[in-house]
Motif scaffolding. Structure first.
Motif, PDB file in Angstrom:
ATOM      1  N   SER A   1       0.826  -1.218   0.000  1.00  0.00           N
ATOM      2  CA  SER A   1       0.000   0.000   0.000  1.00  0.00           C
ATOM      3  C   SER A   1       0.857   1.263   0.000  1.00  0.00           C
ATOM      4  CB  SER A   1      -0.956   0.008   1.193  1.00  0.00           C
ATOM      5  OG  SER A   1      -0.249   0.160   2.398  1.00  0.00           O
ATOM      6  N   GLY A   2       2.038   1.210   0.660  1.00  0.00           N
ATOM      7  CA  GLY A   2       2.911   2.377   0.703  1.00  0.00           C
ATOM      8  C   GLY A   2       3.320   2.822  -0.698  1.00  0.00           C
TER       9      GLY A   2
ATOM     10  N   TYR B   1       0.952   5.343  -2.109  1.00  0.00           N
ATOM     11  CA  TYR B   1       1.165   6.703  -1.606  1.00  0.00           C
ATOM     12  C   TYR B   1       2.434   7.297  -2.226  1.00  0.00           C
ATOM     13  CZ  TYR B   1      -2.586   5.787   1.630  1.00  0.00           C
ATOM     14  OH  TYR B   1      -3.823   5.496   2.149  1.00  0.00           O
ATOM     15  N   ARG B   2       3.426   6.444  -2.449  1.00  0.00           N
ATOM     16  CA  ARG B   2       4.661   6.910  -3.080  1.00  0.00           C
ATOM     17  C   ARG B   2       4.409   7.314  -4.536  1.00  0.00           C
ATOM     18  NH1 ARG B   2       9.451   5.745  -0.521  1.00  0.00           N
ATOM     19  NH2 ARG B   2       9.189   4.752   1.509  1.00  0.00           N
TER      20      ARG B   2
ATOM     21  N   VAL C   1       6.432  12.051   1.077  1.00  0.00           N
ATOM     22  CA  VAL C   1       5.306  11.102   1.094  1.00  0.00           C
ATOM     23  C   VAL C   1       4.389  11.256   2.314  1.00  0.00           C
ATOM     24  CG1 VAL C   1       6.608   9.155   2.108  1.00  0.00           C
ATOM     25  CG2 VAL C   1       4.653   8.688   0.637  1.00  0.00           C
ATOM     26  N   SER C   2       4.932  11.643   3.458  1.00  0.00           N
ATOM     27  CA  SER C   2       4.053  11.756   4.632  1.00  0.00           C
ATOM     28  C   SER C   2       3.019  12.871   4.494  1.00  0.00           C
ATOM     29  CB  SER C   2       4.862  11.874   5.916  1.00  0.00           C
ATOM     30  OG  SER C   2       5.387  10.609   6.246  1.00  0.00           O
TER      31      SER C   2
ATOM     32  N   SER D   1       0.400  11.637   2.024  1.00  0.00           N
ATOM     33  CA  SER D   1      -0.474  10.576   2.525  1.00  0.00           C
ATOM     34  C   SER D   1      -1.352  11.050   3.685  1.00  0.00           C
ATOM     35  CB  SER D   1       0.335   9.338   2.922  1.00  0.00           C
ATOM     36  OG  SER D   1       1.264   9.661   3.913  1.00  0.00           O
TER      37      SER D   1
ATOM     38  N   ARG E   1      -6.157   9.497   0.864  1.00  0.00           N
ATOM     39  CA  ARG E   1      -6.415   8.268   1.615  1.00  0.00           C
ATOM     40  C   ARG E   1      -7.697   7.585   1.137  1.00  0.00           C
ATOM     41  NH1 ARG E   1      -2.427   7.783   4.895  1.00  0.00           N
ATOM     42  NH2 ARG E   1      -3.210   5.700   5.270  1.00  0.00           N
TER      43      ARG E   1
ATOM     44  N   GLY F   1       1.132  -2.005   5.280  1.00  0.00           N
ATOM     45  CA  GLY F   1       0.910  -0.567   5.314  1.00  0.00           C
ATOM     46  C   GLY F   1       0.924   0.013   6.707  1.00  0.00           C
ATOM     47  N   ARG F   2       0.115   1.077   6.886  1.00  0.00           N
ATOM     48  CA  ARG F   2       0.060   1.755   8.181  1.00  0.00           C
ATOM     49  C   ARG F   2      -1.341   1.695   8.792  1.00  0.00           C
ATOM     50  NH1 ARG F   2       4.383   2.311   6.239  1.00  0.00           N
ATOM     51  NH2 ARG F   2       6.030   3.800   6.697  1.00  0.00           N
ATOM     52  N   ASP F   3      -2.355   1.482   7.949  1.00  0.00           N
ATOM     53  CA  ASP F   3      -3.745   1.542   8.422  1.00  0.00           C
ATOM     54  C   ASP F   3      -4.563   0.384   7.848  1.00  0.00           C
ATOM     55  OD1 ASP F   3      -3.752   2.278   5.753  1.00  0.00           O
ATOM     56  OD2 ASP F   3      -5.365   3.741   5.993  1.00  0.00           O
ATOM     57  N   ILE F   4      -3.884  -0.701   7.496  1.00  0.00           N
ATOM     58  CA  ILE F   4      -4.589  -1.791   6.800  1.00  0.00           C
ATOM     59  C   ILE F   4      -5.557  -2.498   7.762  1.00  0.00           C
ATOM     60  CG2 ILE F   4      -4.305  -3.864   5.360  1.00  0.00           C
ATOM     61  CD1 ILE F   4      -3.130  -1.156   4.237  1.00  0.00           C
TER      62      ILE F   4
ATOM     63  N   ARG G   1       9.250  10.559   9.842  1.00  0.00           N
ATOM     64  CA  ARG G   1       8.087   9.961   9.189  1.00  0.00           C
ATOM     65  C   ARG G   1       7.155   9.288  10.195  1.00  0.00           C
ATOM     66  NH1 ARG G   1       8.130   6.107   4.834  1.00  0.00           N
ATOM     67  NH2 ARG G   1      10.297   5.585   5.178  1.00  0.00           N
TER      68      ARG G   1
ATOM     69  N   ASP H   1       3.338  10.240  10.525  1.00  0.00           N
ATOM     70  CA  ASP H   1       2.379   9.155  10.263  1.00  0.00           C
ATOM     71  C   ASP H   1       1.511   8.856  11.489  1.00  0.00           C
ATOM     72  OD1 ASP H   1       3.532   8.947   7.755  1.00  0.00           O
ATOM     73  OD2 ASP H   1       4.691   7.150   8.207  1.00  0.00           O
TER      74      ASP H   1
ATOM     75  N   ARG I   1      -1.018  12.268  12.334  1.00  0.00           N
ATOM     76  CA  ARG I   1      -1.961  12.886  11.391  1.00  0.00           C
ATOM     77  C   ARG I   1      -3.400  12.588  11.819  1.00  0.00           C
ATOM     78  NH1 ARG I   1      -0.086   8.564   7.128  1.00  0.00           N
ATOM     79  NH2 ARG I   1      -1.415   6.877   7.795  1.00  0.00           N
TER      80      ARG I   1
END
Ligand code: DC
Length: 218
Positions: free
Chosen positions: A33-34, A37-38, A97-98, A101, A107, A127-130, A178, A182, A185
Protein backbone atom coordinates in the motif's frame (compact mmCIF):
# COMPACT_ATOMS: atom_id res chain seq x y z
CA UNK A 1 -14.57 -14.47 0.70
CA UNK A 2 -10.86 -14.11 -0.07
CA UNK A 3 -8.51 -13.92 2.90
CA UNK A 4 -6.66 -10.68 3.69
CA UNK A 5 -3.57 -10.77 5.91
CA UNK A 6 -2.95 -7.23 7.21
CA UNK A 7 0.59 -6.17 8.15
CA UNK A 8 0.99 -2.73 9.74
CA UNK A 9 3.88 -1.03 11.50
CA UNK A 10 6.33 1.89 11.40
CA UNK A 11 8.97 2.45 8.69
CA UNK A 12 11.57 -0.33 8.43
CA UNK A 13 9.86 -2.59 10.97
CA UNK A 14 10.22 -5.47 8.49
CA UNK A 15 6.77 -5.24 6.86
CA UNK A 16 7.90 -5.50 3.21
CA UNK A 17 10.39 -8.32 3.65
CA UNK A 18 7.97 -10.30 5.80
CA UNK A 19 4.94 -9.67 3.56
CA UNK A 20 6.84 -10.72 0.42
CA UNK A 21 7.98 -13.89 2.20
CA UNK A 22 4.41 -14.68 3.28
CA UNK A 23 3.26 -14.31 -0.34
CA UNK A 24 6.08 -16.55 -1.56
CA UNK A 25 5.69 -19.19 1.15
CA UNK A 26 1.90 -19.45 1.06
CA UNK A 27 1.15 -18.72 -2.62
CA UNK A 28 -0.98 -15.62 -2.06
CA UNK A 29 -0.57 -12.16 -3.66
CA UNK A 30 1.52 -9.38 -2.14
CA UNK A 31 0.03 -5.86 -2.03
CA UNK A 32 2.24 -2.87 -1.11
CA UNK A 33 0.00 0.00 0.00
CA UNK A 34 2.91 2.38 0.70
CA UNK A 35 3.89 2.17 -2.98
CA UNK A 36 0.51 3.72 -3.89
CA UNK A 37 1.17 6.70 -1.61
CA UNK A 38 4.66 6.91 -3.08
CA UNK A 39 3.26 6.88 -6.64
CA UNK A 40 0.84 9.68 -5.75
CA UNK A 41 3.79 11.67 -4.30
CA UNK A 42 6.05 11.01 -7.30
CA UNK A 43 3.38 12.00 -9.80
CA UNK A 44 2.46 15.13 -7.82
CA UNK A 45 6.12 16.21 -7.72
CA UNK A 46 6.50 15.51 -11.46
CA UNK A 47 3.48 17.74 -12.05
CA UNK A 48 5.10 20.52 -10.02
CA UNK A 49 2.57 20.36 -7.17
CA UNK A 50 3.60 21.76 -3.79
CA UNK A 51 3.15 18.71 -1.54
CA UNK A 52 2.35 20.93 1.44
CA UNK A 53 -0.62 22.41 -0.43
CA UNK A 54 -3.27 19.87 0.63
CA UNK A 55 -5.93 21.37 -1.64
CA UNK A 56 -3.72 21.13 -4.73
CA UNK A 57 -2.70 17.56 -3.83
CA UNK A 58 -6.38 16.58 -3.31
CA UNK A 59 -7.33 17.99 -6.70
CA UNK A 60 -4.41 16.28 -8.41
CA UNK A 61 -5.11 12.81 -6.96
CA UNK A 62 -8.64 12.65 -8.38
CA UNK A 63 -7.17 12.69 -11.91
CA UNK A 64 -4.37 10.18 -11.26
CA UNK A 65 -4.66 6.88 -13.13
CA UNK A 66 -2.85 3.80 -11.84
CA UNK A 67 -3.28 0.33 -13.42
CA UNK A 68 -3.18 -2.84 -11.33
CA UNK A 69 -1.65 -5.93 -12.90
CA UNK A 70 -1.10 -9.32 -11.24
CA UNK A 71 2.51 -10.37 -11.88
CA UNK A 72 3.51 -13.69 -10.28
CA UNK A 73 2.72 -13.45 -6.58
CA UNK A 74 2.25 -9.69 -6.37
CA UNK A 75 -0.07 -6.96 -7.54
CA UNK A 76 2.06 -4.57 -9.63
CA UNK A 77 1.24 -0.91 -10.31
CA UNK A 78 1.73 0.80 -13.65
CA UNK A 79 1.62 4.47 -14.54
CA UNK A 80 1.41 5.09 -18.29
CA UNK A 81 2.19 1.40 -18.92
CA UNK A 82 5.32 1.31 -16.75
CA UNK A 83 6.23 0.24 -13.23
CA UNK A 84 7.99 3.08 -11.40
CA UNK A 85 10.57 0.80 -9.67
CA UNK A 86 13.09 2.63 -7.48
CA UNK A 87 11.95 6.07 -8.72
CA UNK A 88 9.46 6.01 -5.83
CA UNK A 89 12.04 4.97 -3.21
CA UNK A 90 14.39 7.97 -3.26
CA UNK A 91 15.16 10.15 -0.21
CA UNK A 92 13.25 12.93 -2.04
CA UNK A 93 10.06 10.84 -2.13
CA UNK A 94 10.64 9.76 1.49
CA UNK A 95 10.61 13.42 2.43
CA UNK A 96 7.36 14.29 0.65
CA UNK A 97 5.31 11.10 1.09
CA UNK A 98 4.05 11.76 4.63
CA UNK A 99 2.37 15.12 3.86
CA UNK A 100 0.82 13.65 0.70
CA UNK A 101 -0.47 10.58 2.53
CA UNK A 102 -1.98 12.81 5.23
CA UNK A 103 -4.40 14.38 2.72
CA UNK A 104 -7.86 12.81 3.34
CA UNK A 105 -8.79 12.70 -0.38
CA UNK A 106 -5.59 10.77 -1.12
CA UNK A 107 -6.42 8.27 1.62
CA UNK A 108 -9.99 7.80 0.38
CA UNK A 109 -8.83 6.98 -3.13
CA UNK A 110 -5.98 4.68 -2.10
CA UNK A 111 -8.27 2.89 0.40
CA UNK A 112 -10.76 2.19 -2.40
CA UNK A 113 -8.00 0.84 -4.65
CA UNK A 114 -6.80 -1.44 -1.82
CA UNK A 115 -10.29 -2.77 -1.08
CA UNK A 116 -10.82 -3.55 -4.77
CA UNK A 117 -7.63 -5.66 -4.79
CA UNK A 118 -9.26 -8.36 -2.68
CA UNK A 119 -10.93 -9.53 -5.91
CA UNK A 120 -7.63 -10.97 -7.22
CA UNK A 121 -7.62 -13.75 -4.55
CA UNK A 122 -6.09 -14.18 -1.09
CA UNK A 123 -3.76 -11.24 -0.40
CA UNK A 124 -1.19 -10.01 2.13
CA UNK A 125 -1.31 -6.23 2.41
CA UNK A 126 1.36 -4.14 4.14
CA UNK A 127 0.91 -0.57 5.31
CA UNK A 128 0.06 1.75 8.18
CA UNK A 129 -3.75 1.54 8.42
CA UNK A 130 -4.59 -1.79 6.80
CA UNK A 131 -5.91 -3.54 9.92
CA UNK A 132 -7.40 -0.36 11.41
CA UNK A 133 -9.10 1.30 8.40
CA UNK A 134 -8.82 -0.61 5.11
CA UNK A 135 -9.69 -4.14 6.30
CA UNK A 136 -10.74 -3.79 9.98
CA UNK A 137 -12.94 -6.90 9.72
CA UNK A 138 -10.14 -9.22 8.69
CA UNK A 139 -9.41 -11.88 11.32
CA UNK A 140 -5.71 -11.79 10.30
CA UNK A 141 -4.29 -8.49 11.50
CA UNK A 142 -0.69 -8.02 12.64
CA UNK A 143 1.41 -5.07 13.84
CA UNK A 144 5.19 -5.36 13.47
CA UNK A 145 7.58 -3.25 15.47
CA UNK A 146 11.34 -3.08 16.16
CA UNK A 147 13.54 -0.70 18.12
CA UNK A 148 14.74 2.48 16.37
CA UNK A 149 18.39 1.33 16.13
CA UNK A 150 17.42 -1.92 14.42
CA UNK A 151 15.08 -0.11 12.03
CA UNK A 152 17.77 2.44 11.16
CA UNK A 153 20.32 -0.30 10.48
CA UNK A 154 17.87 -2.14 8.21
CA UNK A 155 16.92 0.95 6.19
CA UNK A 156 20.55 2.13 5.97
CA UNK A 157 21.57 -1.21 4.46
CA UNK A 158 18.75 -1.04 1.91
CA UNK A 159 19.62 2.55 0.97
CA UNK A 160 23.28 1.69 0.44
CA UNK A 161 22.23 -1.20 -1.82
CA UNK A 162 20.11 1.21 -3.85
CA UNK A 163 23.03 3.62 -4.16
CA UNK A 164 21.52 6.44 -2.07
CA UNK A 165 24.26 8.25 -0.20
CA UNK A 166 23.13 9.17 3.30
CA UNK A 167 24.73 8.64 6.67
CA UNK A 168 23.08 6.56 9.41
CA UNK A 169 22.09 9.70 11.36
CA UNK A 170 20.20 11.10 8.36
CA UNK A 171 18.44 7.75 7.85
CA UNK A 172 17.41 7.63 11.51
CA UNK A 173 16.20 11.25 11.48
CA UNK A 174 14.15 10.63 8.31
CA UNK A 175 12.60 7.45 9.79
CA UNK A 176 11.70 9.07 13.10
CA UNK A 177 10.31 12.13 11.37
CA UNK A 178 8.09 9.96 9.19
CA UNK A 179 6.91 7.95 12.22
CA UNK A 180 6.00 11.21 13.93
CA UNK A 181 3.97 12.56 11.00
CA UNK A 182 2.38 9.15 10.26
CA UNK A 183 1.35 8.66 13.92
CA UNK A 184 0.06 12.16 14.55
CA UNK A 185 -1.96 12.89 11.39
CA UNK A 186 -5.72 13.34 11.78
CA UNK A 187 -6.86 10.84 9.15
CA UNK A 188 -5.97 7.16 9.68
CA UNK A 189 -2.88 7.64 11.89
CA UNK A 190 -0.39 4.81 12.32
CA UNK A 191 -1.51 2.90 15.43
CA UNK A 192 -1.88 -0.63 16.67
CA UNK A 193 -5.26 -1.80 15.29
CA UNK A 194 -7.62 -2.92 18.03
CA UNK A 195 -7.33 -6.69 18.42
CA UNK A 196 -4.24 -6.99 16.18
CA UNK A 197 -1.39 -9.30 17.16
CA UNK A 198 1.79 -7.31 17.92
CA UNK A 199 5.13 -8.86 16.96
CA UNK A 200 8.46 -7.32 18.02
CA UNK A 201 10.73 -8.26 15.10
CA UNK A 202 13.96 -6.96 16.75
CA UNK A 203 15.29 -10.40 17.77
CA UNK A 204 13.68 -12.38 14.92
CA UNK A 205 14.62 -13.16 11.32
CA UNK A 206 12.12 -12.27 8.58
CA UNK A 207 11.61 -16.01 7.96
CA UNK A 208 10.67 -16.56 11.61
CA UNK A 209 8.17 -13.69 11.55
CA UNK A 210 6.62 -14.87 8.25
CA UNK A 211 6.29 -18.45 9.49
CA UNK A 212 4.62 -17.25 12.68
CA UNK A 213 2.09 -15.12 10.77
CA UNK A 214 1.29 -17.92 8.31
CA UNK A 215 0.70 -20.29 11.23
CA UNK A 216 -1.61 -17.76 12.93
CA UNK A 217 -3.54 -17.07 9.72
CA UNK A 218 -4.71 -20.64 9.03
O1 DC B 1 5.74 1.65 3.72
P1 DC B 1 6.33 2.84 2.99
O2 DC B 1 7.56 3.39 3.66
O3 DC B 1 6.57 2.55 1.54
O4 DC B 1 5.21 3.97 3.07
C1 DC B 1 5.43 5.26 2.57
C2 DC B 1 4.56 6.27 3.28
O5 DC B 1 3.20 6.08 2.91
C3 DC B 1 4.58 6.24 4.80
O6 DC B 1 5.50 7.20 5.31
C4 DC B 1 3.20 6.58 5.21
C5 DC B 1 2.35 6.29 4.01
N1 DC B 1 1.46 5.13 4.16
C6 DC B 1 0.26 5.34 4.76
O7 DC B 1 -0.01 6.45 5.20
N2 DC B 1 -0.66 4.33 4.84
C7 DC B 1 -0.36 3.11 4.36
N3 DC B 1 -1.28 2.14 4.43
C8 DC B 1 0.91 2.88 3.77
C9 DC B 1 1.80 3.91 3.70
Amino acid sequence: MNRVICIDGPAASGKSTVSKLIAEMSGIKYVDSGALYRIATWQALEAGIDTNDAEAVAKFITGLKVDFVVKGNRVAYEVNGEEPGDKIRTPEINKHVSPVSAVPEVRTIVTKWLRDMRSVGDIVVEGRDIGSVVYPDSPYRFYLDADAETRTARRYKEDIQKGFIQNADQVKASLLNRDKIDSSRKTAPLKIPEGAIVIDTTPLTAEQVAAKIIELSK
